[in-house]
Design a protein around this motif. Sequence first.
Motif, short mmCIF file in Angstrom:
data_model
loop_
_atom_site.label_atom_id
_atom_site.label_comp_id
_atom_site.label_asym_id
_atom_site.label_seq_id
_atom_site.Cartn_x
_atom_site.Cartn_y
_atom_site.Cartn_z
N ARG A 65 0.83 -1.21 0.00
CA ARG A 65 0.00 0.00 0.00
C ARG A 65 0.87 1.26 0.00
O ARG A 65 0.53 2.29 0.58
CB ARG A 65 -0.93 0.03 1.22
N LEU A 79 -4.07 -2.32 7.36
CA LEU A 79 -3.59 -1.67 6.14
C LEU A 79 -3.99 -2.46 4.91
O LEU A 79 -4.49 -1.90 3.93
CB LEU A 79 -2.06 -1.53 6.20
N GLU A 123 -5.39 1.65 4.42
CA GLU A 123 -4.69 2.67 5.22
C GLU A 123 -4.25 2.10 6.56
O GLU A 123 -4.89 1.19 7.10
CB GLU A 123 -5.60 3.87 5.47
#
Length: 257
Positions: free
Chosen positions: A20, A39, A44
Amino acid sequence: MNEFWRTAISQVKPDEILVRGYPIEQLTRHRSFGDVVHLLLTGELPGGNEGKLVEAILVAVCEHSLASPSVDAVRFVASSGVPLQTAVAAGVSAIGDVHGGAIEPCAERLREAVAQGMDADKVFDDLKRKKERLPGFGHPVHQNDPRTKVLLAMAAELGLSGPHTKLAVELEKRSEQRAGKRLPLNVDGAIAALMCDMGIDPRLGKAFFIIGRAVGFVAHAHEQVTCEKPFKAAAHGDIQYTGPARRDLSSSTHKQS
């Protein structure tokens, strides 16, 4: 025109791995497994204590002994002499609607109810009208699921207990009067409520069960092959045959055309 495989999850180049967008070595050194699960599932890193609660959920579901269809599947398959990953895969494949599958429908029900401003009584009214059961409540072994208790306590301590968890607790309290018997909030229901309060997609409900229980599957597969006899199967004396009694082929039924 060339077609490409696409992913927003990770990127691998020579001497670099990004998850990510974050370098794997930075995540490895500075973040917990719970943070990285958050995540991967949401895109996130946690903005607060969500990673701690995610990790607690994974620990809570890691093991439930042989009183579990998925673990039994692991044991049977491991006893056949297959590789470790095959036995573990059997356990994952055994997670279904009635075993580990209540998280998603419970989360959907809670999310819908909170969005519509429904209290516990209105939820029970809706269930009665639709002739539906309440997923995430009740358990064949536990009247007070110890996993539920600790997860709800931790969520409150971490400041992550929100309206979905509040509604789930209210449903448990009102269940005896509205459903005719007490329906204890089980670990699936607790996870469903906490997922919603953390803003995690309900469709990822089984993910927590799969990720957390995988380590238990590994332990059971290893124990089976190192401590138990191979070829685990029901003894012939324990099998009750319910078909027709012995019958022989008559002259008319075994004639060849």
